[in-house]
Structures are given as structure tokens and as C-alpha cells.
Design a protein around this motif. Structure first.
Motif, short mmCIF file in Angstrom:
data_model
loop_
_atom_site.label_atom_id
_atom_site.label_comp_id
_atom_site.label_asym_id
_atom_site.label_seq_id
_atom_site.Cartn_x
_atom_site.Cartn_y
_atom_site.Cartn_z
N PHE A 1 44.40 30.79 36.61
CA PHE A 1 43.42 30.33 37.60
C PHE A 1 42.93 31.49 38.46
CE2 PHE A 1 42.93 29.19 42.10
CZ PHE A 1 41.79 28.42 42.03
N ILE A 2 43.86 32.36 38.88
CA ILE A 2 43.49 33.51 39.71
C ILE A 2 42.55 34.44 38.95
CG2 ILE A 2 44.38 35.60 40.82
CD1 ILE A 2 46.83 34.04 41.62
N GLY A 3 42.79 34.58 37.64
CA GLY A 3 41.93 35.45 36.84
C GLY A 3 40.48 34.98 36.86
N TRP A 4 40.27 33.67 36.68
CA TRP A 4 38.91 33.15 36.72
C TRP A 4 38.33 33.20 38.14
CZ3 TRP A 4 34.57 32.70 34.64
CH2 TRP A 4 33.60 31.81 35.11
N TRP A 5 39.17 32.93 39.13
CA TRP A 5 38.75 33.02 40.53
C TRP A 5 38.28 34.43 40.85
CZ3 TRP A 5 42.10 34.95 44.79
CH2 TRP A 5 41.57 34.67 46.06
N MET A 6 38.95 35.42 40.28
CA MET A 6 38.55 36.81 40.47
C MET A 6 37.21 37.09 39.79
SD MET A 6 40.48 40.23 39.04
CE MET A 6 40.12 39.72 37.35
N VAL A 7 37.08 36.68 38.53
CA VAL A 7 35.84 36.93 37.79
C VAL A 7 34.65 36.24 38.46
CG1 VAL A 7 34.65 36.49 35.60
CG2 VAL A 7 37.01 37.32 35.59
N LYS A 8 34.89 35.04 38.95
CA LYS A 8 33.80 34.28 39.58
C LYS A 8 33.23 35.01 40.79
CE LYS A 8 32.70 29.61 41.18
NZ LYS A 8 33.24 28.26 41.50
N SER A 9 34.07 35.79 41.48
CA SER A 9 33.58 36.51 42.66
C SER A 9 32.54 37.56 42.30
CB SER A 9 34.75 37.18 43.39
OG SER A 9 35.32 38.22 42.59
N LYS B 1 27.86 45.61 45.25
CA LYS B 1 27.23 45.57 43.93
C LYS B 1 27.97 44.54 43.08
CE LYS B 1 30.14 49.11 41.80
NZ LYS B 1 30.18 50.40 41.09
N PRO B 2 27.44 44.16 41.93
CA PRO B 2 28.12 43.16 41.09
C PRO B 2 29.48 43.67 40.59
CG PRO B 2 25.82 43.31 40.46
CD PRO B 2 26.08 44.44 41.42
N THR B 3 30.50 43.29 41.27
CA THR B 3 31.88 43.63 40.90
C THR B 3 32.80 42.59 41.50
OG1 THR B 3 33.55 45.38 40.94
CG2 THR B 3 32.24 45.10 42.92
N VAL B 4 34.00 42.49 40.99
CA VAL B 4 34.93 41.47 41.49
C VAL B 4 35.43 41.87 42.87
CG1 VAL B 4 35.63 40.81 39.17
CG2 VAL B 4 36.94 42.56 40.40
N SER B 5 35.89 40.88 43.62
CA SER B 5 36.42 41.12 44.95
C SER B 5 37.70 41.96 44.86
CB SER B 5 36.73 39.79 45.63
OG SER B 5 37.55 39.97 46.76
N PRO B 6 37.81 43.04 45.63
CA PRO B 6 39.04 43.84 45.61
C PRO B 6 40.27 43.03 46.00
CG PRO B 6 37.27 45.05 46.69
CD PRO B 6 36.77 43.65 46.47
N TYR B 7 40.09 42.09 46.93
CA TYR B 7 41.22 41.25 47.33
C TYR B 7 41.71 40.40 46.16
CZ TYR B 7 39.84 42.34 52.16
OH TYR B 7 39.54 42.98 53.33
N ARG B 8 40.78 39.81 45.44
CA ARG B 8 41.16 38.96 44.31
C ARG B 8 41.72 39.80 43.15
NH1 ARG B 8 36.39 34.26 44.17
NH2 ARG B 8 36.28 33.99 46.44
N LEU B 9 41.19 41.01 43.00
CA LEU B 9 41.74 41.90 41.98
C LEU B 9 43.19 42.26 42.29
CD1 LEU B 9 41.33 43.80 39.51
CD2 LEU B 9 40.55 45.55 41.12
#
Length: 489
Positions: free
Chosen positions: A216-224, A237-245
Motif C-alpha cells: 500500500f505504501i508503495g502505491w501511495w508513494m507512486v501516487k504522489s 517537479k514530477p517526482t515522488v514525495s521524499p517523505y513517502r519514499l
């Protein structure tokens, strides 16, 4: 409850045990020697599956002249309980942790090749197979063209280039599904076949939950990185959230820790049961008070290594490795100017009350400085622990001594990889090796802490009982041999 039931049985026959029963705060480890004198460990029975008929099956003292071989009626025997798990459980957990090691490295490569946002949907079942026809590839590529990453960064790539980044992310997701199957199915089998203790079952349940949560966290990260509103809010820029990463990587490290720690514990306890006499020598070594500082330092280094890795995740998420590509100085200074480290532009609130923590976690300059400091602190702590181990080598277990030396070598290599990666502007092979090195150092810290850990009390009880059984059998053999000898006239 087990302790109280045992003392309740022996209390009427031994009045001196009644104070132990009355004291609800009886310290098990502190009163180990006194408890041992009241317990007949010779009665412990362990079958081939690691089952024991309770820890005590007799209430007679060891030195009682009335002690005999008479069996306790089955009607009053305690129910079977599994004290230690099958060795195959340990091997399986260690092997599965190797798969987690691999997916961490693969995830780093996915990040470095900027492939993580290539699959714009989360389909746990139907997404197992990649596109199988040209039409399906065109459809998948069309979905990617609607993403912020394509519109702002990758608008010039063609279908063949898209296939590369797609397969990087697809393999990463497929590997995660494989870990789920390799973990959940054997865990269910071992539990149903009663090859795991209740203690291990609880851990397996927690690890299974963490494994599912990690997906779930993986998809939550990608969605950001796919949500334009989220990107606008972060001014990114289009990149994942550092916090979620960092959360995604942190959960992977915790999952790895749980698997390898439990696996090592199971295998160690099986070795204890296999050779009780040698196990008692190990217990004596680990009970040495002089090992206490080393044990505490090993746990501290384990925590410090984890924190250093999390700071590295923020460096990766913010692309902070692309600035200040010098070492040991940052540019022309040892430490960047304060106005750069505490930039007011990173504060979101008008009163600037979030200035400090946002710069610590979101300012690339400050984040890189933090990672440097964490890395230096980790190296210094491991070096200090290594020197302490050398000084106290006569009391350090041999296995722990070897792990200390390996850890010193790994952390030195890791520092070298980190500096080289920075100086050479983050080439993918070096950056990937640096991430793998972080997990290798973390592994050595886990191994050291596990080797220095004292065995749990139930295992001490079991090993003492098995050792006394061996002594008893040995004495019986000697008496039998003596009886065969001709009597002297």
C-alpha cells in the motif's frame, strides 16, 4: 501464569517457595538460581518436533532421596507446547530476507533510472502480466502520456524508451508480489503443521501485516508523483514525495530486520537444543557483565545505521546528491552559510514556525549536510565499537568478534562508496552499490546484536533440563558398565 502454576504445585511441599508465589512481582531472572533448585529439569521431554511437556513435570527436588523415575499420570500432565521452532523456519526466513535485500537494491535502481512513475495504475492481480501485444503497449503508453512526468520531462521519449522504464517498474512490482507469495504461503503451512512456536507465530503475523502494508505504501508513494495537485502543493517537479519514499524504504528495512532477526533466533535456539553442554558455555559467556556495554552499543549502532539510511532516502528523494559534489568541504566551506541551511523560502507558515524542521527535511543543502554528519557518526561509532571489542577480545564470543571485523570493513567501504558517488556526480552503478552497502552495514549490525543477545528464560530452562538429562543418561551408562565388571573377592 506458567511460573505461578509451577510454584502453586510445589508450594505445599516446599514452604520456602510460598513467598515466591505470594510475590506477584517475582523477578524471574534475578531469582533464577533459587527457582532452579526447586525444579526437576530431568523431567523435561522434548520430541523431534521441538515439543515439550511443559517446563516442569515433577515437583520433587533434584537432591531428594525420594526422587524416582515414576511417571506422572497423563491426566495431570500439562498440554504440549512448542518451545522452539523448526530449523526450516529459520532457513526460510533468512532466504526470504535475501529477497527483500534484492528488492531494496532493485527499488534503488528504479529510482535512479526514473522509472517509478511509468505505470500509472495499481492493479495487484491483473497487473501481474505486462502488455502482450502492440495494441496493449500503445494503450499503456497513452496512459503514461497523461502523466505530469511525460508532459514536463519525458515528452520526447518513444515507445521503445517507454518499454525500458516500464519493465524496470514492472519487475519491481512483480518481485514484491513474489515476496508476498514466498512469505505468506510457507508461513501458513508452518503454522498449521505446528512447526512454529506461538512466539514466532505472532512475529510472522506482524511481518505479514507489514508486508501487505508495504505494498500500500508503495502505491501511495507512486501516487504522489502522478497527482498534479500534490506536486503543485510541494512546488516540485514530477517526482515522488521524499517523505513517502523514506517511509517506503524504512518499512522495507524494518521488514528485513524482522525476518532476519527471527530467522537467526530460531537457528540459534535449534543449535542450543542440539548441543546443550555447548549452549551452557555460551550462556555463561553472554551473562558476563563486561559484555553489557558492548551489547548496548551494538543496539545503538543498529538504530544509528537505520537513521543514516533514512537520511539517505531524503537525499535521494530531493536529488540532494547533485549539489556540493566536493568532500570533505561543501564547496569552499566546511559548512554552508546559515542563510542557505535555513532558507526562509522553505517555510510554509507566515510566522515561520516551521522553518527549522522543513529545512532539516526539505532543503537539499541541509539534508545533504545531515547525511554527511550521520555517515561520519556511524563510521565513528562502529570504529569505537571495534576498538572496544579488540580491547575486550578475551570476553567477546568468537562469532561476534568476526562480525565486528566484518562490520568495520563494510562501513569503511560504504564511506568510500558514498564519497566517490558524490564526487562523480551520482553515477547509477556507484549509487546503487552505495544503497546496497547501506543494507549490508545494517545486516552486520543486526547480526552483531543478535549474537550478543542473551537467550530468553524459557530457553535457558529447556537447555538446563536437557543437559541434566544427558548427565543422567551418562551416569546410568557408567553404572551399567560397572555392574558388568566381575566382583572382586
Amino acid at each position: 501464569m506458567l511460573l505461578r502454576s509451577v510454584l502453586g504445585r510445589i508450594g505445599p511441599k516446599f514452604p520456602s517457595c510460598r513467598p515466591l508465589l505470594a510475590n506477584s512481582r517475582f523477578n524471574f531472572s534475578r531469582n533464577w538460581s533459587s527457582l532452579r533448585s526447586y525444579s526437576n529439569f530431568n523431567a523435561i521431554k522434548l520430541d523431534s518436533n521441538g515439543f515439550s511437556r511443559g517446563f516442569f513435570s515433577s515437583t520433587r527436588p533434584l537432591n531428594s532421596s525420594t526422587a524416582s523415575q515414576e511417571a506422572i499420570p497423563s491426566s495431570i500432565q500439562p498440554p504440549k507446547r512448542l518451545i522452539n521452532s523448526s530449523k526450516w523456519v529459520g532457513y526460510w526466513l533468512i532466504g526470504t530476507s535475501g529477497l527483500v535485500f534484492g528488492i531494496v537494491v532493485l527499488g534503488g535502481l528504479t529510482r535512479l533510472t526514473e522509472s517509478g512513475l511509468s505505470i500509472t495504475e495499481w492493479r495487484p492481480v491483473t497487473g501481474t502480466l505486462p502488455p502482450m501485444s502492440q495494441e496493449e503497449w500503445e494503450e499503456e503508453f497513452a496512459k503514461y502520456k497523461e502523466s505530469p512526468e511525460f508532459k514536463q520531462i519525458n515528452s520526447s521519449i518513444d515507445l521503445d524508451e517507454f518499454k525500458f522504464i516500464f519493465f524496470m517498474e514492472w519487475i519491481h512490482r512483480l518481485w514484491g508480489r513474489a515476496i508476498g507469495a514466498v512469505f505468506v504461503l510457507p508461513a501458513a503451512y508452518f503454522a498449521l503443521a505446528r512447526k512454529t512456536s506461538a512466539r514466532v507465530n505472532r512475529r510472522l503475523f506482524g511481518l505479514a501485516f507489514l508486508l501487505g502494508f508495504q505494498g500500500f505504501i508503495g502505491w501511495w508513494m507512486v501516487k504522489s508523483g502522478l497527482d498534479q495537485d500534490d506536486l503543485d502543493e510541494r512546488k516540485s517537479k514530477p517526482t515522488v514525495s521524499p517523505y513517502r519514499l523514506a517511509t517506503h524504504l524504512g518499512c522495507a528495512f524494518l521488514l528485513y530486520l524482522g525476518m532476519i532477526w527471527t530467522g537467526l533466533e530460531v537457528l540459534r535456539e535449534k543449535n542450543f537444543v542440539k548441543d546443550p553442554a555447548k549452549a551452557l558455555e555460551t550462556f555463561k559467556t553472554l551473562d558476563n557483565p563486561l559484555l553489557r556495554p558492548l551489547r548496548r552499543m551494538s543496539l545503538g549502532i543498529l538504530a544509528l545505521t537505520f537513521c543514516t539510511t533514512m537520511s539517505g532516502a531524503l537525499v535521494a528523494g530531493l536529488d540532494a546528491g547533485w549539489i556540493y559534489n566536493t568532500f570533505p568541504k561543501m564547496g569552499e566551506n566546511w559548512i554552508p552559510p546559515k542563510r542557505e541551511l535555513m532558507d526562509a523560502n522553505f517555510a510554509h507558515k507566515e510566522d515561520k514556525s516551521d522553518l527549522w524542521w522543513r529545512n532539516l527535511l526539505e532543503n537539499p543543502t541541509t539534508v545533504q549536510l545531515n547525511h554527511r554528519l550521520f555517515g561520519i557518526a556511524t563510521f565513528g561509532a562502529v570504529f569505537a565499537l571495534h576498538m572496544y571489542g579488540v580491547k575486550k577480545k578475551h570476553i567477546v564470543p568468537k562469532a561476534a568478534d568476526r562480525t565486528l571485523k566484518a562490520m568495520m570493513g563494510l562501513v569503511t567501504l560504504q564511506v568510500g562508496l558514498g564519497i566517490t558517488t558524490l564526487l562523480w556526480l551520482v553515477p547509477i552503478p556507484l549509487a546503487s552499490a552505495h544503497q546496497a552497502g547501506a543494507l549490508a552495514v545494517f545486516t552486520s549490525a543486526i547480526l552483531l546484536a543478535a549474537q550478543l543477545r542473551k537467550p530468553r528464560i524459557p530457553m535457558k530452562l529447556l537447555i538446563n533440563g536437557l543437559h541434566m538429562q544427558e548427565l543422567r543418561k551418562g551416569g546410568s551408562k557408567i553404572l551399567a558398565e560397572a555392574a558388568k565388571q566381575p566382583k572382586l573377592k
